[in-house]
Design an enzyme around this catalytic site. Sequence first.
Site, mmCIF file in Angstrom:
data_model
loop_
_atom_site.group_PDB
_atom_site.id
_atom_site.type_symbol
_atom_site.label_atom_id
_atom_site.label_comp_id
_atom_site.label_asym_id
_atom_site.label_seq_id
_atom_site.Cartn_x
_atom_site.Cartn_y
_atom_site.Cartn_z
ATOM 1 N N HIS A 52 0.822 -1.191 0.000
ATOM 2 C CA HIS A 52 0.000 0.000 0.000
ATOM 3 C C HIS A 52 0.870 1.260 0.000
ATOM 4 O O HIS A 52 0.537 2.235 -0.663
ATOM 5 C CB HIS A 52 -0.942 -0.020 1.210
ATOM 6 N N GLU A 84 2.014 2.032 -3.443
ATOM 7 C CA GLU A 84 0.921 2.635 -4.213
ATOM 8 C C GLU A 84 0.965 4.161 -4.047
ATOM 9 O O GLU A 84 0.886 4.906 -5.028
ATOM 10 C CB GLU A 84 -0.430 2.104 -3.752
ATOM 11 N N HIS A 85 1.116 4.629 -2.819
ATOM 12 C CA HIS A 85 1.189 6.065 -2.565
ATOM 13 C C HIS A 85 2.419 6.687 -3.234
ATOM 14 O O HIS A 85 2.334 7.773 -3.815
ATOM 15 C CB HIS A 85 1.233 6.334 -1.060
ATOM 16 N N GLU A 103 -4.375 7.208 7.362
ATOM 17 C CA GLU A 103 -5.345 6.379 6.640
ATOM 18 C C GLU A 103 -5.655 5.107 7.435
ATOM 19 O O GLU A 103 -6.795 4.685 7.537
ATOM 20 C CB GLU A 103 -4.781 6.030 5.262
#
Length: 179
Positions: free
Chosen positions: A1, A4-5, A81
């Site tokens: 994840h 991804e950022h 998040e």
Amino acid sequence: HMLEHMMFKGAKKYPGKDFDRILHENGIDNNAFTTEDYTGFYENLPSGKLELIMDMEVDRMLDLSLNPEHLKSELQVVGEERRMRVDNNPNGLLEEIFLGSMFKVHPYGWPVIGHMADIQAYVVDKLRAFYDTFYVPSNAVLVIAVDFKTENVKKMIEKYYGSLPKKELPKRSYPQEPE
């Protein structure tokens, strides 16, 4: 994840914020998501911008910058998040506990976003190793759903993706869950 950022933080040809700026200047919307099985990046664009987006995506696949300052910022973003989606969300927390209880040895028992300790432990070298191993043509799927002429799009794909170096993926073997 986390990677991804970082994919939105620039690459060699389109550094820093240029990626998002150029997309938005050309009427292109974009986003990404990560699941237990894959990360998806997508753009909604006018068909006349297809060649531009291929050039930009190949840049991200070949030469992601992974700047330590960008990582420092994203550690905070992804941590927040996690707090929003899991730590401070009963449904997210229940899902994490449920999957962690159901899958004892398989990676499906680990949260996609990671535990807070995982998030805070990311360093550029760790992300670079994952990127170099898995963000390769043999582990990617290109999907195009737009008004286009097949012959023209095949030429664009060959032009932008045809010369990408082939890399073998490591053999992956997942442990079997106990009865």
